[in-house]
Design a protein around this motif. Structure first.
Motif, short mmCIF file in Angstrom:
data_model
loop_
_atom_site.label_atom_id
_atom_site.label_comp_id
_atom_site.label_asym_id
_atom_site.label_seq_id
_atom_site.Cartn_x
_atom_site.Cartn_y
_atom_site.Cartn_z
N ALA A 42 0.83 -1.20 0.00
CA ALA A 42 0.00 0.00 0.00
C ALA A 42 0.86 1.25 0.00
CB ALA A 42 -0.93 0.00 1.22
N ARG A 43 1.96 1.21 0.77
CA ARG A 43 2.86 2.37 0.83
C ARG A 43 3.53 2.60 -0.53
NH1 ARG A 43 5.16 1.24 5.22
NH2 ARG A 43 4.11 2.76 6.54
N ALA A 44 3.94 1.50 -1.17
CA ALA A 44 4.57 1.63 -2.48
C ALA A 44 3.61 2.21 -3.50
CB ALA A 44 5.08 0.27 -2.95
N GLU A 45 2.37 1.76 -3.47
CA GLU A 45 1.37 2.25 -4.42
C GLU A 45 1.12 3.74 -4.22
OE1 GLU A 45 -2.61 0.68 -4.00
OE2 GLU A 45 -2.86 0.71 -6.17
N ARG A 46 1.04 4.16 -2.95
CA ARG A 46 0.81 5.57 -2.67
C ARG A 46 2.00 6.43 -3.10
NH1 ARG A 46 -0.10 6.81 3.47
NH2 ARG A 46 2.08 6.16 3.50
N ALA A 47 3.23 5.94 -2.83
CA ALA A 47 4.42 6.71 -3.17
C ALA A 47 4.58 6.88 -4.67
CB ALA A 47 5.66 6.03 -2.59
N LEU A 48 4.18 5.86 -5.45
CA LEU A 48 4.35 5.89 -6.89
C LEU A 48 3.23 6.60 -7.60
CD1 LEU A 48 5.69 2.29 -7.51
CD2 LEU A 48 6.95 4.40 -7.88
N MET A 49 1.99 6.34 -7.16
CA MET A 49 0.84 6.71 -7.96
C MET A 49 -0.09 7.74 -7.31
SD MET A 49 1.29 4.81 -10.59
CE MET A 49 -0.33 4.97 -11.34
N GLY A 50 -0.10 7.78 -5.99
CA GLY A 50 -1.15 8.55 -5.33
C GLY A 50 -0.69 9.87 -4.76
N ARG A 51 -1.27 10.19 -3.61
CA ARG A 51 -1.03 11.45 -2.94
C ARG A 51 0.44 11.62 -2.57
NH1 ARG A 51 -1.40 16.69 -2.01
NH2 ARG A 51 -1.40 17.27 0.19
N GLY A 52 1.11 10.51 -2.23
CA GLY A 52 2.51 10.58 -1.85
C GLY A 52 3.38 11.15 -2.94
N ASN A 53 3.15 10.72 -4.17
CA ASN A 53 3.93 11.22 -5.29
C ASN A 53 3.68 12.71 -5.50
OD1 ASN A 53 5.68 10.82 -7.58
ND2 ASN A 53 3.88 10.97 -8.87
N GLN A 54 2.45 13.13 -5.33
CA GLN A 54 2.10 14.54 -5.48
C GLN A 54 2.80 15.39 -4.40
OE1 GLN A 54 -2.16 14.70 -5.33
NE2 GLN A 54 -2.42 13.32 -7.07
N ILE A 55 2.84 14.86 -3.18
CA ILE A 55 3.47 15.59 -2.08
C ILE A 55 4.96 15.79 -2.34
CG2 ILE A 55 4.15 15.41 0.35
CD1 ILE A 55 1.43 14.18 0.93
N LYS A 56 5.62 14.77 -2.87
CA LYS A 56 7.06 14.88 -3.13
C LYS A 56 7.34 15.93 -4.21
CE LYS A 56 7.60 10.34 -3.39
NZ LYS A 56 8.25 9.02 -3.58
N HIS A 57 6.49 15.99 -5.23
CA HIS A 57 6.65 17.03 -6.25
C HIS A 57 6.44 18.42 -5.63
CE1 HIS A 57 7.25 14.88 -10.02
NE2 HIS A 57 6.41 13.97 -9.58
N GLN A 58 5.42 18.54 -4.77
CA GLN A 58 5.16 19.81 -4.10
C GLN A 58 6.33 20.20 -3.20
OE1 GLN A 58 1.75 19.68 -1.49
NE2 GLN A 58 1.85 21.85 -0.98
N ALA A 59 6.90 19.21 -2.49
CA ALA A 59 8.00 19.49 -1.57
C ALA A 59 9.24 19.97 -2.32
CB ALA A 59 8.33 18.23 -0.77
N PHE A 60 9.51 19.39 -3.48
CA PHE A 60 10.70 19.82 -4.23
C PHE A 60 10.59 21.30 -4.59
CE2 PHE A 60 13.28 20.37 -8.06
CZ PHE A 60 14.48 19.83 -7.65
N LYS A 61 9.40 21.71 -5.01
CA LYS A 61 9.20 23.13 -5.35
C LYS A 61 9.33 24.02 -4.12
CE LYS A 61 6.23 22.18 -9.35
NZ LYS A 61 4.89 22.37 -9.95
N LEU A 62 8.80 23.56 -2.97
CA LEU A 62 8.83 24.36 -1.76
C LEU A 62 10.25 24.54 -1.23
CD1 LEU A 62 5.73 22.97 0.19
CD2 LEU A 62 5.99 25.29 -0.70
N PHE A 63 11.07 23.49 -1.33
CA PHE A 63 12.41 23.54 -0.75
C PHE A 63 13.48 24.02 -1.74
CE2 PHE A 63 10.23 20.80 2.25
CZ PHE A 63 10.79 21.16 3.47
N GLN A 64 13.08 24.31 -2.98
CA GLN A 64 14.03 24.86 -3.94
C GLN A 64 14.56 26.23 -3.47
OE1 GLN A 64 11.74 24.35 -7.74
NE2 GLN A 64 13.77 23.96 -8.59
N VAL A 65 15.79 26.52 -3.87
CA VAL A 65 16.41 27.79 -3.51
C VAL A 65 16.38 28.70 -4.73
CG1 VAL A 65 18.53 28.92 -2.75
CG2 VAL A 65 17.90 26.67 -1.84
#
Length: 395
Positions: A371-394
Motif C-alpha cells: 500500500a505504501r509503495a502504491e501511494r508513493a508511486l501513484m497517489g497522494r505521496g507522489n504529489q506531495i514529493k513534487h510539491q515538496a521539491f518546489k517548496l524547498f528549492q532555492v
C-alpha cells in the motif's frame, strides 16, 4: 563500459510461479499457464517477486531472452470472423441437402459418410480491409496467438528493434539494462536501463536516472522512450514512469515508424541536460541552511495545522506527524546532507519529506508495504514529493 557476458547470466533467484496473494497493486505481468513470468531484473527482485533476478547488469539480448521477449515474430494477419449461413461455402448445397461429389467439406474428415449439409459445414470466414490482427508466437506455448486488432496503417515495432535502439542510446550514456518484461498478455512491453553515472548532490547524495523503452502492440499508443527516475517493473510503475517522465521521444506505428527510431538518441539529449539542471538545483538546496522553524513552516504548506476547535484525534495525529518529521530531519539518515545539527539544509528538508512518505507515513490494510509503495508511486505521496521539491528549492 557495458558488461558483456560470454554466456547468458545465471539466475540468482527465481520468483514464485504463481502471483502473490493479497497484493493491492496489479502487476499485470504476462504469465504462462505453467506459472512462469515474462520478467527479469538485475540484482534485486521487484515488489511482486515474479520472474528472474540475475547478478549484475545485462545485455539487451540477455534481457530479451530472460524476460521471454525475443523471437515473438510479431506480424499482421487478416482480420476474419466466422459466420454461419444456410449453405455450403464450397458447393453451395443448402442446409440439409447433399454436398456435391467433389466438395471436400462434405467429406467430414472421414467421420460421416452421409455427405449431408449440417450447420457446421455452413461456416464462412468474413474478412475486412479495415482492420488487421496483430499476432505473435507465444513464448509460453510456441503457438501463434492474437494480441489485438489494428488499422491498416499500423506497423508493429519488434522488441528486438526497441532493444537495438536502446543499445544505441546506452553506448553513449554508459547505461546498463536493469529490467525487462511483458504486460497485459503481451500487448505491452518494457525495457529499463539504469544510468550508473547518476547524479551526486554535494558529493554525497546520489540520484538515479533510468531510461525506459515502452512498446505497444495495440492501437492508440505510440512506442516511446522515457527518461525517468522510476524503475519500471510492473503496470503501475509503467504508468508512474509515463506520468512522471523527465523527457520523452515517441513514434507512431506507421510504415515509416521504424526508420525514425534512429533519431531517438538525438531527441533524448534533453535527458542529460536535465540531469545537469537537476544537479544544479540540488547543489543550491544542499548549500543553503534551513532553520528548524523554516522547516516547520514549509511542512505546514503541505500539512496545514488543524483548527483550534478540531477533534482531539485530529490534533493527536498532527502531533505525531510533526514529531516524526522532526525526528527524520535531525536523524541519522540526514547526517551526511546537513542533518543532526541545529540547522539542516533545504536538501535534507526535501529528503525528510521523501523518507516520511516512502517509509514512515501510516497506511491501512494488511499489506502495508504494498500500500505504501502504491501511494508513493501513484497517489497522494507522489504529489506531495513534487510539491515538496518546489517548496524547498532555492531561488
Amino acid at each position: 563500459m557495458l558488461w558483456v557476458p560470454t554466456e547468458p547470466p545465471r539466475p540468482i533467484w527465481s520468483g514464485p510461479k504463481t502471483p502473490l496473494k493479497g497484493l493491492l497493486m496489479a502487476h499485470l505481468i504476462d504469465i504462462g499457464e505453467d506459472g512462469t513470468a515474462a520478467f527479469v531484473s538485475a540484482n534485486k527482485p521487484a515488489w511482486h517477486q515474479l520472474g528472474t533476478v540475475v547478478p549484475g547488469p545485462m545485455t539487451v539480448a540477455d534481457a530479451l531472452k530472460l524476460a521471454k521477449l525475443d523471437n515473438w515474430d510479431v506480424r499482421l494477419d487478416p482480420a476474419a470472423s466466422p459466420s454461419t449461413g444456410t449453405q455450403c461455402p464450397e458447393c453451395s448445397a443448402k442446409l440439409g441437402a447433399t454436398h456435391g461429389d467433389m466438395c471436400e467439406i462434405g467429406d467430414h474428415e472421414g467421420e460421416d459418410d452421409t455427405r449431408l449439409v449440417v450447420e457446421d459445414d455452413c461456416v464462412e470466414w468474413l474478412t475486412t480491409d479495415d482492420y488487421r490482427a496483430v499476432t505473435r508466437i507465444s513464448p509460453f506455448t510456441g503457438k501463434r496467438e492474437l494480441l489485438s486488432f489494428v488499422g491498416p496503417e499500423y506497423t508493429p515495432i519488434s522488441n528486438e528493434l526497441m532493444g537495438e535502439t536502446l543499445v544505441a542510446i546506452l553506448d553513449q550514456s554508459g547505461a546498463v539494462v536493469d529490467t525487462a518484461g511483458a504486460l497485459r498478455g503481451g500487448k505491452e512491453t518494457f525495457i529499463t536501463a539504469r544510468i550508473p553515472k547518476g547524479i551526486m548532490v554535494g558529493g554525497v547524495d546520489p540520484v538515479q536516472m533510468n531510461l525506459a523503452a515502452l512498446g505497444y502492440f495495440h492501437q492508440g499508443r505510440a512506442n516511446e522512450f522515457l527518461a525517468t527516475m522510476v524503475r519500471v517493473v510492473c503496470a503501475n510503475t509503467q504508468t508512474a514512469a509515463i506520468h512522471g517522465h523527465v523527457s520523452r521521444w515517441a513514434f507512431r506505428h506507421t510504415p515509416s515508424g521504424p526508420d525514425k527510431v534512429a533519431n531517438a538518441r538525438d531527441a533524448l539529449k534533453i535527458t542529460f541536460d536535465y540531469a545537469d539542471a537537476f544537479a544544479e538545483e540540488a547543489e543550491k538546496m544542499i548549500g543553503q541552511d534551513l532553520a528548524i522553524k523554516e522547516f516547520e513552516a514549509l511542512c505546514r504548506e503541505i500539512w496545514p495545522a488543524p483548527a483550534d476547535d478540531a477533534r482531539s484525534d485530529v490534533k493527536e495525529r498532527d502531533d505525531l506527524l510533526t514529531t516524526e518529521l522532526m525526528t527524520i530531519f535531525k536523524g541519522d539518515t540526514n547526517a551526511n546532507i546537513g542533518g543532526r545539527r541545529k540547522k539542516g539544509t533545504h536538501w535534507s528538508g526535501f529528503q525528510t519529506i521523501g523518507e516520511y512518505i516512502d517509509h514512515r507515513a501510516p497506511v491501512a490494510g494488511e499489506n502495508a508495504a504494498t500500500a505504501r509503495a502504491e501511494r508513493a508511486l501513484m497517489g497522494r505521496g507522489n504529489q506531495i514529493k513534487h510539491q515538496a521539491f518546489k517548496l524547498f528549492q532555492v531561488a
